[in-house]
Design an enzyme around this catalytic site. Structure first.
Site, PDB file in Angstrom:
ATOM      1  N   ARG A 143      42.970  35.747  51.987  1.00  0.00           N
ATOM      2  CA  ARG A 143      41.791  35.861  52.505  1.00  0.00           C
ATOM      3  C   ARG A 143      40.612  34.971  52.316  1.00  0.00           C
ATOM      4  O   ARG A 143      39.811  35.046  52.966  1.00  0.00           O
ATOM      5  CB  ARG A 143      41.437  37.507  52.932  1.00  0.00           C
ATOM      6  CG  ARG A 143      42.616  38.063  53.321  1.00  0.00           C
ATOM      7  CD  ARG A 143      42.244  39.593  53.425  1.00  0.00           C
ATOM      8  NE  ARG A 143      43.324  40.676  53.835  1.00  0.00           N
ATOM      9  CZ  ARG A 143      43.282  41.973  54.205  1.00  0.00           C
ATOM     10  NH1 ARG A 143      42.172  42.297  53.901  1.00  0.00           N
ATOM     11  NH2 ARG A 143      44.304  42.561  54.159  1.00  0.00           N
TER      12      ARG A 143
ATOM     13  N   LYS B 257      17.592  61.057  45.884  1.00  0.00           N
ATOM     14  CA  LYS B 257      18.437  60.336  46.950  1.00  0.00           C
ATOM     15  C   LYS B 257      18.906  61.346  47.978  1.00  0.00           C
ATOM     16  O   LYS B 257      19.186  62.455  48.004  1.00  0.00           O
ATOM     17  CB  LYS B 257      19.671  59.969  46.298  1.00  0.00           C
ATOM     18  CG  LYS B 257      19.251  58.503  45.611  1.00  0.00           C
ATOM     19  CD  LYS B 257      20.855  57.783  45.229  1.00  0.00           C
ATOM     20  CE  LYS B 257      20.682  56.427  44.462  1.00  0.00           C
ATOM     21  NZ  LYS B 257      19.845  55.400  45.496  1.00  0.00           N
TER      22      LYS B 257
ATOM     23  N   HIS C 225      48.255  29.553  49.540  1.00  0.00           N
ATOM     24  CA  HIS C 225      47.095  30.198  48.958  1.00  0.00           C
ATOM     25  C   HIS C 225      46.988  30.156  47.590  1.00  0.00           C
ATOM     26  O   HIS C 225      46.039  30.799  47.157  1.00  0.00           O
ATOM     27  CB  HIS C 225      47.648  31.610  49.452  1.00  0.00           C
ATOM     28  CG  HIS C 225      47.867  31.885  50.809  1.00  0.00           C
ATOM     29  ND1 HIS C 225      47.135  31.398  51.831  1.00  0.00           N
ATOM     30  CD2 HIS C 225      48.795  32.364  51.573  1.00  0.00           C
ATOM     31  CE1 HIS C 225      47.467  31.924  53.068  1.00  0.00           C
ATOM     32  NE2 HIS C 225      48.614  32.277  52.830  1.00  0.00           N
TER      33      HIS C 225
ATOM     34  N   PRO D 271      40.133  45.679  45.045  1.00  0.00           N
ATOM     35  CA  PRO D 271      40.118  46.152  43.853  1.00  0.00           C
ATOM     36  C   PRO D 271      38.908  46.876  43.111  1.00  0.00           C
ATOM     37  O   PRO D 271      37.907  46.297  43.308  1.00  0.00           O
ATOM     38  CB  PRO D 271      40.676  44.987  43.053  1.00  0.00           C
ATOM     39  CG  PRO D 271      41.201  44.228  43.989  1.00  0.00           C
ATOM     40  CD  PRO D 271      40.321  44.258  45.320  1.00  0.00           C
ATOM     41  N   GLU D 272      39.223  47.886  42.402  1.00  0.00           N
ATOM     42  CA  GLU D 272      38.103  48.569  41.828  1.00  0.00           C
ATOM     43  C   GLU D 272      38.254  48.441  40.376  1.00  0.00           C
ATOM     44  O   GLU D 272      39.246  47.719  39.534  1.00  0.00           O
ATOM     45  CB  GLU D 272      37.918  50.327  42.327  1.00  0.00           C
ATOM     46  CG  GLU D 272      37.920  50.360  43.781  1.00  0.00           C
ATOM     47  CD  GLU D 272      38.080  51.999  44.006  1.00  0.00           C
ATOM     48  OE1 GLU D 272      37.617  52.597  43.412  1.00  0.00           O
ATOM     49  OE2 GLU D 272      38.527  52.131  45.167  1.00  0.00           O
TER      50      GLU D 272
END
Length: 325
Positions: free
Chosen positions: A155, A198, A136, A2-3
């Site tokens: 997970r 960069k 879970h 998730p962002e």
């Protein structure tokens, strides 16, 4: 993983049931997630009141009356499920992005320790069903207002940590984090300074949490397409030699902010494991311009190119070679 938009969607779903409520009981059904839970985790939280729910990048932050902050990360498959007895409060459902409707939970008054699975709200939106198997359910928060908030993570890449509020900025996970892309301070000048000199690609630079917080593979691809900048372009090319922003930096910051705002409004993107607290799927994936659209026509007006997939730093990148330069 998730962002920012997915985590913000979860934060907004948790806020109505946790903000101002006290931890009446905490169940830690195992002692480790990605990392071990803090020592005496349940005992430390029980009796504490949540004073506020915030977010920093991809982290959820719960301010506690003890002066500590509970830091939580969803990892790759973590999700929060909310159960509230007796009724589905309209404000809870609205915060999770759904209009209230009558369900079996509206008249449920049974044992709070064994709520029917169908009566849970799953915070966030995901395309593929998130696990609801009780095996879970690793951490369960019983709030003083009757809400039961369960963290489910098959997970176990998520984690929870406690840190004093006055030391939060110096926490190893926080001190090097870049600016919030939706914050007022984030502008073209700030991004240009971060990218000056960069030698990495623009895609890699934007994915670096030290450059800007909360962005990941999906929203970097989407923002770059809106800004018509190639993900292969050198990051340093959005700044002058002295680090001043050029027109590319201005366009990119505008695209990042617009993309994130649209995604939050849609409840996040429904890919793999992300699901809202109400169990519904996010909608932003239906608005993807390039992500996961390899071989399809570019949506940019007047562009006749097709979306291409390449691999950068081990991750899939989607872009239009015709209009992204």
């Amino acid at each position: 993983m998730p962002e920012l938009p997915e985590v913000e969607t979860v934060r907004r779903g948790l806020e109505p049931v946790m903000d101002g409520a006290r931890f009446a009981k905490v169940e830690a059904r195992r002692q480790d997630l990605r990392w071990p839970l803090p020592k005496d985790f349940a005992a430390h939280l029980e009796g504490q009141t949540v004073k506020g729910l915030g977010r920093r990048g991809k982290y959820l932050l719960l301010d506690l009356s003890s002066g500590d902050v509970l830091m939580m990360h969803l990892g790759m498959s973590g999700s929060f499920h909310v159960f509230h007895p007796a009724c589905r409060r309209p404000e809870v459902r609205a915060a999770a992005g759904r209009e209230p409707r009558r369900t079996a939970a509206s008249s449920f008054e049974g044992d709070l320790r064994s709520p029917p699975q169908d009566d849970e709200e799953t915070l966030g939106r995901y395309h593929h069903e998130r696990a609801k198997h009780a095996a879970h359910d690793h951490v369960v928060f019983h709030m003083s207002n009757g809400a039961i908030v369960t963290f489910n993570d098959p997970r176990r890449f998520g984690f929870m940590k406690l840190t004093p509020r006055d030391k939060l900025d110096q926490h190893p996970l926080m001190k090097a984090m870049g600016p919030e892309p939706l914050g007022n301070a984030f502008d073209a000048a700030m991004l240009a300074r971060a990218c000056k000199g960069k030698k990495t690609s623009l895609k890699a630079a934007l994915s670096d949490q030290k450059v800007v917080a909360g962005l990941g593979n999906i929203y970097v691809c989407e923002a770059l397409h809106r800004a018509r900048l190639s993900p292969k372009r050198m990051a340093s090319t959005i700044a002058t030699r002295t680090g001043e922003p050029n027109e590319r930096a201005v366009a990119l910051v505008d695209a990042i902010k617009a993309t994130l705002k649209d995604a939050i409004e849609a409840g996040g993107s429904s890919l793999r494991d992300h699901r809202r607290t109400d169990g519904e799927l996010g909608d932003f994936q239906h608005n993807f311009r390039v992500y996961d659209r390899a071989g399809k026509p570019c949506p940019t007006r007047g562009c006749k190119g097709k979306i291409k997939r390449i691999v950068q730093t081990g991750r899939s990148t989607f872009f239009c070679p015709s209009c992204q330069k």
